[in-house]
Design a protein around this motif. Sequence first.
Motif, PDB file in Angstrom:
ATOM      1  N   ASN A  25     -16.998  10.072  19.946  1.00 61.24           N
ATOM      2  CA  ASN A  25     -15.920  10.885  20.491  1.00 61.24           C
ATOM      3  C   ASN A  25     -16.426  12.277  20.822  1.00 61.24           C
ATOM      4  N   PRO A  26     -17.179  12.424  21.911  1.00 58.49           N
ATOM      5  CA  PRO A  26     -17.796  13.710  22.247  1.00 58.49           C
ATOM      6  C   PRO A  26     -16.801  14.851  22.415  1.00 58.49           C
ATOM      7  N   VAL A  27     -15.655  14.598  23.043  1.00 58.96           N
ATOM      8  CA  VAL A  27     -14.682  15.673  23.266  1.00 58.96           C
ATOM      9  C   VAL A  27     -14.177  16.212  21.934  1.00 58.96           C
ATOM     10  N   TYR A  97      -7.423  14.712  25.889  1.00 59.72           N
ATOM     11  CA  TYR A  97      -7.999  13.389  25.622  1.00 59.72           C
ATOM     12  C   TYR A  97      -7.062  12.570  24.741  1.00 59.72           C
ATOM     13  N   ARG A  98      -6.514  13.191  23.695  1.00 59.70           N
ATOM     14  CA  ARG A  98      -5.596  12.484  22.802  1.00 59.70           C
ATOM     15  C   ARG A  98      -4.404  11.934  23.567  1.00 59.70           C
ATOM     16  N   LEU A  99      -3.885  12.724  24.487  1.00 53.95           N
ATOM     17  CA  LEU A  99      -2.731  12.283  25.264  1.00 53.95           C
ATOM     18  C   LEU A  99      -3.094  11.059  26.106  1.00 53.95           C
ATOM     19  N   SER A 119       1.318  15.625  13.496  1.00 55.02           N
ATOM     20  CA  SER A 119       0.085  14.852  13.319  1.00 55.02           C
ATOM     21  C   SER A 119      -1.083  15.795  13.078  1.00 55.02           C
ATOM     22  N   PRO A 120      -2.147  15.309  12.451  1.00 60.73           N
ATOM     23  CA  PRO A 120      -3.325  16.160  12.264  1.00 60.73           C
ATOM     24  C   PRO A 120      -3.865  16.640  13.609  1.00 60.73           C
ATOM     25  N   LEU A 121      -4.379  17.836  13.634  1.00 59.82           N
ATOM     26  CA  LEU A 121      -4.968  18.359  14.871  1.00 59.82           C
ATOM     27  C   LEU A 121      -6.167  17.524  15.284  1.00 59.82           C
ATOM     28  N   PHE A 122      -6.945  17.066  14.292  1.00 59.07           N
ATOM     29  CA  PHE A 122      -8.108  16.229  14.562  1.00 59.07           C
ATOM     30  C   PHE A 122      -7.923  14.851  13.939  1.00 59.07           C
ATOM     31  N   LEU A 123      -8.281  13.826  14.712  1.00 59.80           N
ATOM     32  CA  LEU A 123      -8.123  12.451  14.269  1.00 59.80           C
ATOM     33  C   LEU A 123      -9.457  11.721  14.301  1.00 59.80           C
ATOM     34  N   THR A 124      -9.495  10.578  13.635  1.00 60.38           N
ATOM     35  CA  THR A 124     -10.687   9.734  13.681  1.00 60.38           C
ATOM     36  C   THR A 124     -10.823   9.139  15.080  1.00 60.38           C
ATOM     37  N   GLY A 125     -11.937   8.491  15.332  1.00 59.30           N
ATOM     38  CA  GLY A 125     -12.139   7.858  16.627  1.00 59.30           C
ATOM     39  C   GLY A 125     -11.108   6.807  16.955  1.00 59.30           C
ATOM     40  N   GLU A 126     -10.500   6.221  15.914  1.00 57.33           N
ATOM     41  CA  GLU A 126      -9.478   5.196  16.109  1.00 57.33           C
ATOM     42  C   GLU A 126      -8.080   5.806  16.269  1.00 57.33           C
ATOM     43  N   GLY A 127      -7.974   7.119  16.105  1.00 58.63           N
ATOM     44  CA  GLY A 127      -6.699   7.775  16.291  1.00 58.63           C
ATOM     45  C   GLY A 127      -5.873   7.953  15.035  1.00 58.63           C
ATOM     46  N   GLY A 128      -6.494   7.788  13.869  1.00 61.87           N
ATOM     47  CA  GLY A 128      -5.787   7.963  12.609  1.00 61.87           C
ATOM     48  C   GLY A 128      -6.228   9.220  11.886  1.00 61.87           C
ATOM     49  N   PRO A 129      -5.542   9.576  10.812  1.00 60.63           N
ATOM     50  CA  PRO A 129      -5.936  10.761  10.037  1.00 60.63           C
ATOM     51  C   PRO A 129      -7.215  10.513   9.251  1.00 60.63           C
ATOM     52  N   PHE A 130      -7.927  11.565   8.958  1.00 57.17           N
ATOM     53  CA  PHE A 130      -9.127  11.448   8.122  1.00 57.17           C
ATOM     54  C   PHE A 130      -8.716  11.172   6.674  1.00 57.17           C
ATOM     55  N   ALA A 131      -9.462  10.295   6.031  1.00 57.59           N
ATOM     56  CA  ALA A 131      -9.161   9.939   4.644  1.00 57.59           C
ATOM     57  C   ALA A 131      -9.816  10.936   3.688  1.00 57.59           C
TER      58      ALA A 131
END
Length: 219
Positions: A25-27, A97-99, A119-131
């Motif tokens: 996820n470069p962006v 990109y998220r949109l 939602s979290p400002l930053f998400l994992t590559g799959e679009g979920g929150p970081f654990a």
Amino acid sequence: MAKPPVIESHEIRHALKVAAVTGQNPVRDVALLTVFYGTGLTPNEVAKLRVSDYLIENGQIRVDSKLRSEIAFNGKARPLVWANAKVCAAIDSYLSYRLSAHHGITMRRAAYRGVDPNSPLFLTGEGGPFAFTRRVTSTGAVSYSCETLTEIVRRLHQQAGIENGNASAARRTFAVRLHRDGRSLKLIQELIGVSSLTAVKNLVEGDPVRLPAIVSGVI
């Protein structure tokens, strides 16, 4: 314990260029690096940021934001200023990109640029929150750490060939660069949330500023 290294501007620029063409996820990764170097936040704090910590409802940037006490590493709110053009441009690109990827969006396209404000400002590559990983010390104290995000930042530095580069190095670099610009220890303390001026002084001491940079500005 040795201090984290101070990463110079040309190294940061190189890391951003490498991040822009590598990884899953470069962006997002470019935005992450700019946030760590532009705010001095810790991985746990970055992982807990919400979209509403960055945007107001009409989609404008919340320039004078606050790092909420419930996510601050020391439990104390502190200023979070979104005024750096490069940081904001990188985050804006990631939100776009998220949109397009339908990661944490809402049906209200006119509010928060269509992204879920909670939602979290930053998400994992799959679009979920970081654990977060839960740890219990021998005394029974419980702590949580976002090891995944910590590892992403370490990997981004490694890919760029920056030795010992990590989130701690970005945090110290943020403090040192403020100090180089003549900012007071009190202001640096307020922005990074450390406990005392002595701790700030220890963080910025031993700044390996390059001699050519000093001499070139003498006259």
